[in-house]
Write an enzyme that holds these catalytic residues in place. Structure first.
Site, PDB file in Angstrom:
ATOM      1  N   SER A 196      45.721  44.109  40.062  1.00 23.56           N
ATOM      2  CA  SER A 196      46.129  44.770  38.812  1.00 23.56           C
ATOM      3  C   SER A 196      44.940  45.021  37.886  1.00 23.56           C
ATOM      4  O   SER A 196      45.067  45.724  36.891  1.00 23.56           O
ATOM      5  CB  SER A 196      47.151  43.895  38.069  1.00 23.56           C
ATOM      6  OG  SER A 196      46.528  42.698  37.634  1.00 23.56           O
ATOM      7  N   SER A 220      29.143  37.430  40.534  1.00 26.16           N
ATOM      8  CA  SER A 220      28.676  38.082  39.303  1.00 26.16           C
ATOM      9  C   SER A 220      27.167  37.928  39.193  1.00 26.16           C
ATOM     10  O   SER A 220      26.599  36.948  39.692  1.00 26.16           O
ATOM     11  CB  SER A 220      29.323  37.429  38.084  1.00 26.16           C
ATOM     12  OG  SER A 220      28.678  37.862  36.907  1.00 26.16           O
ATOM     13  N   TYR A 274      32.252  29.669  34.129  1.00 28.54           N
ATOM     14  CA  TYR A 274      32.311  30.914  34.913  1.00 28.54           C
ATOM     15  C   TYR A 274      31.113  31.002  35.873  1.00 28.54           C
ATOM     16  O   TYR A 274      31.270  31.298  37.062  1.00 28.54           O
ATOM     17  CB  TYR A 274      32.318  32.093  33.938  1.00 28.54           C
ATOM     18  CG  TYR A 274      32.417  33.458  34.562  1.00 28.54           C
ATOM     19  CD1 TYR A 274      33.614  33.917  35.107  1.00 28.54           C
ATOM     20  CD2 TYR A 274      31.318  34.317  34.598  1.00 28.54           C
ATOM     21  CE1 TYR A 274      33.714  35.182  35.652  1.00 28.54           C
ATOM     22  CE2 TYR A 274      31.403  35.589  35.153  1.00 28.54           C
ATOM     23  CZ  TYR A 274      32.611  36.016  35.676  1.00 28.54           C
ATOM     24  OH  TYR A 274      32.704  37.274  36.223  1.00 28.54           O
TER      25      TYR A 274
HETATM   26  P1  NAP Z   1      40.159  42.192  35.165  1.00 25.41           P
HETATM   27  O1  NAP Z   1      40.384  43.641  34.972  1.00 25.41           O
HETATM   28  O2  NAP Z   1      40.310  41.249  34.021  1.00 25.41           O
HETATM   29  O3  NAP Z   1      41.072  41.688  36.392  1.00 25.41           O
HETATM   30  C1  NAP Z   1      41.145  40.330  36.740  1.00 25.41           C
HETATM   31  C2  NAP Z   1      42.218  40.155  37.788  1.00 25.41           C
HETATM   32  O4  NAP Z   1      42.322  38.746  38.084  1.00 25.41           O
HETATM   33  C3  NAP Z   1      43.581  40.622  37.321  1.00 25.41           C
HETATM   34  O5  NAP Z   1      44.066  41.572  38.232  1.00 25.41           O
HETATM   35  C4  NAP Z   1      44.433  39.369  37.340  1.00 25.41           C
HETATM   36  O6  NAP Z   1      45.676  39.652  37.967  1.00 25.41           O
HETATM   37  C5  NAP Z   1      43.687  38.433  38.269  1.00 25.41           C
HETATM   38  N1  NAP Z   1      43.986  37.059  37.871  1.00 25.41           N
HETATM   39  C6  NAP Z   1      43.659  36.454  36.717  1.00 25.41           C
HETATM   40  N2  NAP Z   1      44.156  35.207  36.690  1.00 25.41           N
HETATM   41  C7  NAP Z   1      44.844  35.039  37.852  1.00 25.41           C
HETATM   42  C8  NAP Z   1      45.585  33.961  38.412  1.00 25.41           C
HETATM   43  N3  NAP Z   1      45.748  32.795  37.787  1.00 25.41           N
HETATM   44  N4  NAP Z   1      46.147  34.132  39.627  1.00 25.41           N
HETATM   45  C9  NAP Z   1      46.023  35.301  40.279  1.00 25.41           C
HETATM   46  N5  NAP Z   1      45.312  36.362  39.810  1.00 25.41           N
HETATM   47  C10 NAP Z   1      44.732  36.222  38.605  1.00 25.41           C
HETATM   48  O7  NAP Z   1      38.703  41.894  35.739  1.00 25.41           O
HETATM   49  P2  NAP Z   1      37.707  42.773  36.624  1.00 25.41           P
HETATM   50  O8  NAP Z   1      36.602  43.167  35.742  1.00 25.41           O
HETATM   51  O9  NAP Z   1      38.421  43.790  37.434  1.00 25.41           O
HETATM   52  O10 NAP Z   1      37.140  41.604  37.558  1.00 25.41           O
HETATM   53  C11 NAP Z   1      37.335  41.526  38.964  1.00 25.41           C
HETATM   54  C12 NAP Z   1      36.328  40.525  39.508  1.00 25.41           C
HETATM   55  O11 NAP Z   1      35.002  40.993  39.245  1.00 25.41           O
HETATM   56  C13 NAP Z   1      36.417  39.139  38.858  1.00 25.41           C
HETATM   57  O12 NAP Z   1      36.235  38.142  39.829  1.00 25.41           O
HETATM   58  C14 NAP Z   1      35.259  39.127  37.879  1.00 25.41           C
HETATM   59  O13 NAP Z   1      34.798  37.825  37.614  1.00 25.41           O
HETATM   60  C15 NAP Z   1      34.241  39.961  38.639  1.00 25.41           C
HETATM   61  N6  NAP Z   1      33.204  40.567  37.799  1.00 25.41           N
HETATM   62  C16 NAP Z   1      33.532  41.491  36.842  1.00 25.41           C
HETATM   63  C17 NAP Z   1      32.505  42.028  36.070  1.00 25.41           C
HETATM   64  C18 NAP Z   1      32.772  43.061  35.005  1.00 25.41           C
HETATM   65  O14 NAP Z   1      31.821  43.439  34.297  1.00 25.41           O
HETATM   66  N7  NAP Z   1      33.978  43.566  34.856  1.00 25.41           N
HETATM   67  C19 NAP Z   1      31.185  41.632  36.274  1.00 25.41           C
HETATM   68  C20 NAP Z   1      30.902  40.696  37.244  1.00 25.41           C
HETATM   69  C21 NAP Z   1      31.925  40.160  38.019  1.00 25.41           C
HETATM   70  P3  NAP Z   1      47.119  39.287  37.395  1.00 25.41           P
HETATM   71  O15 NAP Z   1      47.033  39.238  35.900  1.00 25.41           O
HETATM   72  O16 NAP Z   1      47.933  40.413  37.931  1.00 25.41           O
HETATM   73  O17 NAP Z   1      47.447  37.977  38.020  1.00 25.41           O
END
Ligand code: NAP
Length: 243
Positions: free
Chosen positions: A13, A137, A150
């Site tokens: 999501s 990350s 984190y």
């Molecule tokens: P996001 O839009 O906040 O999405 C995070 C996802 O994690 C959501 O779909 C949420 O799904 C799921 N989630 C959260 N808590 C959960 C739980 N307890 N059980 C199951 N699912 C859970 O974040 P994003 O930016 O797409 O991040 C995706 C990945 O990339 C993450 O691992 C993040 O650390 C990594 N990342 C992101 C960035 C960035 O700049 N955006 C940079 C480096 C790394 P539900 O709410 O549907 O459960």
């Protein structure tokens, strides 16, 4: 007709997760999608339809993971790609960080990977094929003040994946990690203007990444074009960290 390939994706999501889902759907895969929210799961069902599979899975709770993964590994023995994408932040300086903040981030971002891989790997070994991709990350390598929980979860992930890569290298299973820099999603929406300006100064390309920049590499790592790549931590960060 060849059966469709199946991909397991957590965090479908979210910003990066939905881009990953889109690319795999466009390549003809069946999606096995998880979410911790029934409401979001319902929205995902409406978006991706009845030809894919949806599971309630709270990654912060080991019991929920074991229960759900037992069902998935039994019903879907032919998963060929695992994408552990979900992740959360709960930032605080170490002196103020509560045990619950430490534990929920480590459980959701790192421990969940242990349970998921342990339950799906035996099928991959039996099938003599698999691709396992984790999302870490850039801060796993640099560290980041206010994010000790984190950063620990994300650097732990890299060590964990490298170890699994060693263990299954001879079994035609590739295990890799992607480390995004700053990507435009909900996770980075919460940064204030000053934080965004400070980040921009560190990015040679002078822009944030898009979810598709990460999704493209995830897809590449799931194909046989990347079959000689394993145990790697691949960076997608606009040049923010070069080594
Ligand atoms: P996001 O839009 O906040 O999405 C995070 C996802 O994690 C959501 O779909 C949420 O799904 C799921 N989630 C959260 N808590 C959960 C739980 N307890 N059980 C199951 N699912 C859970 O974040 P994003 O930016 O797409 O991040 C995706 C990945 O990339 C993450 O691992 C993040 O650390 C990594 N990342 C992101 C960035 C960035 O700049 N955006 C940079 C480096 C790394 P539900 O709410 O549907 O459960």
């Amino acid at each position: 007709m060849k059966p469709k390939k199946k991909v397991f994706i957590t965090g479908a999501s979210g910003g990066i997760g939905s881009s990953i889902c889109d690319i795999f759907l466009s390549k003809g895969y069946e999606l096995i999608i998880t979410s911790s929210s029934s409401a979001k799961l319902q929205l995902l069902k409406e978006k991706y339809g009845n030809n894919n599979y949806y599971f309630d899975l709270d990654l912060s709770d080991s019991k929920s993971i074991i229960e759900c993964m037992t069902k998935i590994s039994y019903e879907h023995k032919d998963i060929s790609v695992i994408i552990n994408n979900a992740g959360i932040t709960e930032d605080n300086l170490i002196l103020r960080m509560k045990p619950e903040q430490w534990e929920s981030v480590i459980n959701t971002n790192l421990n969940s990977n242990y349970y998921i891989i342990k339950s799906l790997l035996p099928n991959m070994i039996a099938n003599r094929y698999g691709k396992i991709i984790g999302i870490s990350s850039v801060v796993a390598t640099t560290g980041n003040p206010g994010q000790s929980n984190y950063v620990s979860s994300k650097s732990g992930l890299i060590g964990f994946y490298k170890s699994i890569a060693h263990e299954v290298a001879k079994r035609n299973i590739n295990v890799n990690v992607i480390s995004p820099g700053f990507i435009e999603t909900k996770m980075t929406d919460s940064l204030n203007e000053k934080q965004k300006d400070d980040i921009m100064k560190k990015i040679p390309m002078q822009k944030l990444g898009k979810p598709i920049d990460v999704a493209n590499l995830v897809y590449f790592l799931s194909t046989d074009q990347s079959s000689y790549i394993t145990g790697q931590n691949l960076n997608v960060n606009g040049g923010m960290l070069m080594f």
